[in-house]
Design a protein around this motif. Structure first.
Motif, short mmCIF file in Angstrom:
data_model
loop_
_atom_site.label_atom_id
_atom_site.label_comp_id
_atom_site.label_asym_id
_atom_site.label_seq_id
_atom_site.Cartn_x
_atom_site.Cartn_y
_atom_site.Cartn_z
N SER A 9 0.81 -1.31 -0.04
CA SER A 9 -0.11 -0.02 -0.01
C SER A 9 0.94 1.20 -0.01
N MET A 10 1.97 1.21 0.79
CA MET A 10 2.73 2.43 0.93
C MET A 10 3.44 2.64 -0.60
N LEU A 11 3.98 1.52 -1.03
CA LEU A 11 4.66 1.54 -2.33
C LEU A 11 3.48 2.05 -3.59
N ALA A 12 2.26 1.76 -3.35
CA ALA A 12 1.40 2.06 -4.39
C ALA A 12 1.22 3.61 -4.26
N ASP A 13 1.05 4.02 -2.95
CA ASP A 13 0.77 5.47 -2.51
C ASP A 13 2.24 6.47 -3.05
N ILE A 14 3.09 5.89 -2.87
CA ILE A 14 4.46 6.72 -3.28
C ILE A 14 4.45 6.80 -4.76
N GLN A 15 4.02 5.50 -5.73
CA GLN A 15 4.13 5.42 -7.06
C GLN A 15 3.14 6.41 -7.48
N LYS A 16 1.86 6.61 -6.87
CA LYS A 16 0.89 7.57 -7.39
C LYS A 16 1.24 8.91 -7.02
N VAL A 75 4.35 9.94 -7.35
CA VAL A 75 5.39 10.25 -8.33
C VAL A 75 4.76 10.42 -9.62
N SER A 76 3.99 9.75 -9.99
CA SER A 76 3.15 9.49 -11.15
C SER A 76 2.28 11.06 -11.30
N ASP A 77 1.74 11.34 -10.33
CA ASP A 77 0.90 12.65 -10.40
C ASP A 77 1.76 13.90 -10.63
N ALA A 78 2.61 13.90 -9.72
CA ALA A 78 3.74 15.08 -9.80
C ALA A 78 4.45 14.97 -11.20
N PHE A 79 4.82 14.01 -11.92
CA PHE A 79 5.25 13.78 -13.08
C PHE A 79 4.50 14.33 -14.30
N ASP A 80 3.18 13.77 -14.14
CA ASP A 80 2.11 14.22 -15.15
C ASP A 80 1.79 15.55 -15.31
N ILE A 81 1.96 16.34 -14.35
CA ILE A 81 1.90 17.97 -14.22
C ILE A 81 3.01 18.55 -15.19
N PHE A 82 4.00 17.95 -15.20
CA PHE A 82 5.13 18.60 -16.07
C PHE A 82 5.29 17.79 -17.32
N ARG A 129 11.71 18.05 -5.95
CA ARG A 129 11.56 18.94 -4.78
C ARG A 129 9.96 19.00 -4.31
N SER A 130 9.32 19.03 -5.40
CA SER A 130 7.61 19.00 -5.18
C SER A 130 7.24 17.67 -4.45
N LEU A 131 8.06 16.70 -4.54
CA LEU A 131 7.75 15.51 -3.68
C LEU A 131 8.47 15.38 -2.46
N GLY A 132 8.95 16.54 -1.76
CA GLY A 132 9.39 16.72 -0.57
C GLY A 132 10.82 16.56 -0.45
N CYS A 133 11.76 16.17 -1.42
CA CYS A 133 13.12 16.06 -1.31
C CYS A 133 13.79 17.15 -1.71
N CYS A 134 14.85 17.53 -1.12
CA CYS A 134 15.73 18.74 -1.22
C CYS A 134 17.21 18.24 -1.49
N PRO A 135 17.43 17.66 -2.71
CA PRO A 135 18.91 17.21 -3.08
C PRO A 135 19.45 18.69 -3.44
N MET A 163 12.89 7.40 -8.53
CA MET A 163 12.30 8.30 -7.37
C MET A 163 11.58 7.43 -6.50
N THR A 164 11.06 6.34 -6.77
CA THR A 164 10.34 5.39 -5.71
C THR A 164 11.52 5.23 -4.93
N ARG A 165 12.64 4.66 -5.33
CA ARG A 165 13.82 4.09 -4.27
C ARG A 165 14.05 5.39 -3.34
N VAL A 166 14.09 6.62 -3.99
CA VAL A 166 14.61 7.83 -3.23
C VAL A 166 13.66 8.11 -2.04
#
Length: 167
Positions: free
Chosen positions: A15-22, A24-31, A49-55, A85-88
């Motif tokens: 469930s957590m994996l599915a939520d993360i992948q969704k 990621v997919s939603d963020a990607f689709d915007i662009f 960065r929209s996914l909460g990561c600050c590399p 991105m899922t792995r990150v």
């Protein structure tokens, strides 16, 4: 039929994996302006960065090196972006700093202990030291950080905006 505890853990992980992948997919689709499962390579940092990561820029460069095509096209395909991105996100990498750490950094810059920085001071620090901001990044930061009435950056308020609370 009763669910065994081991099955519950597996279901939670799936469930957590599915939520993360969704996410990621939603963020990607915007662009994905062409709706062809690709984004401009220059948008990847914004998506990450929209996914909460600050590399850092160097870390982002490493991420791009991992997902770009052998022959760079200027675009990144979703099928290459998703696993990376899922792995990150699963590894909780590139998390933002806590508010107290951010405040310590601001205090170092505020040598006169005024509780704020001027636009000129912040611009100097952010464009001439370390990993310099681009003009566009500086303008974006100032628009978010600047107190329009005082013309200064009240960094205590801005640090709380920059810090992301753990869910």
């Amino acid at each position: 039929m009763e669910t065994k505890p081991a099955d519950e853990g597996k279901e939670n992980a799936e469930s957590m994996l599915a939520d993360i992948q969704k996410k990621v997919s939603d963020a990607f689709d915007i662009f994905d302006h062409e709706s062809n499962k690709t984004v401009d390579v220059r948008e990847v940092g914004t998506i990450v960065r929209s996914l909460g990561c600050c590399p850092s820029e160097a870390e982002l460069h490493d991420m791009l090196a991992e997902i770009e095509e052998e022959e760079p096209t200027g675009y990144v395909r979703f099928e290459r972006f998703l696993p990376m991105m899922t792995r990150v996100l699963m590894e909780r990498r590139y998390k933002p700093q806590a508010e107290d750490i951010l405040l310590k950094a601001w205090h170092v810059l505020d040598t006169e202990i005024k509780g704020h920085l001027t636009q000129e001071e912040l611009t100097k620090y952010m464009t001439q030291e370390g990993e310099p901001f681009l003009q566009e990044e500086m303008e974006e930061m100032l628009s978010a950080a600047m107190d329009p009435d005082k013309g200064t950056i009240l960094y205590k308020d801005y640090a709380s905006i920059m810090a992301v609370e753990e869910a």
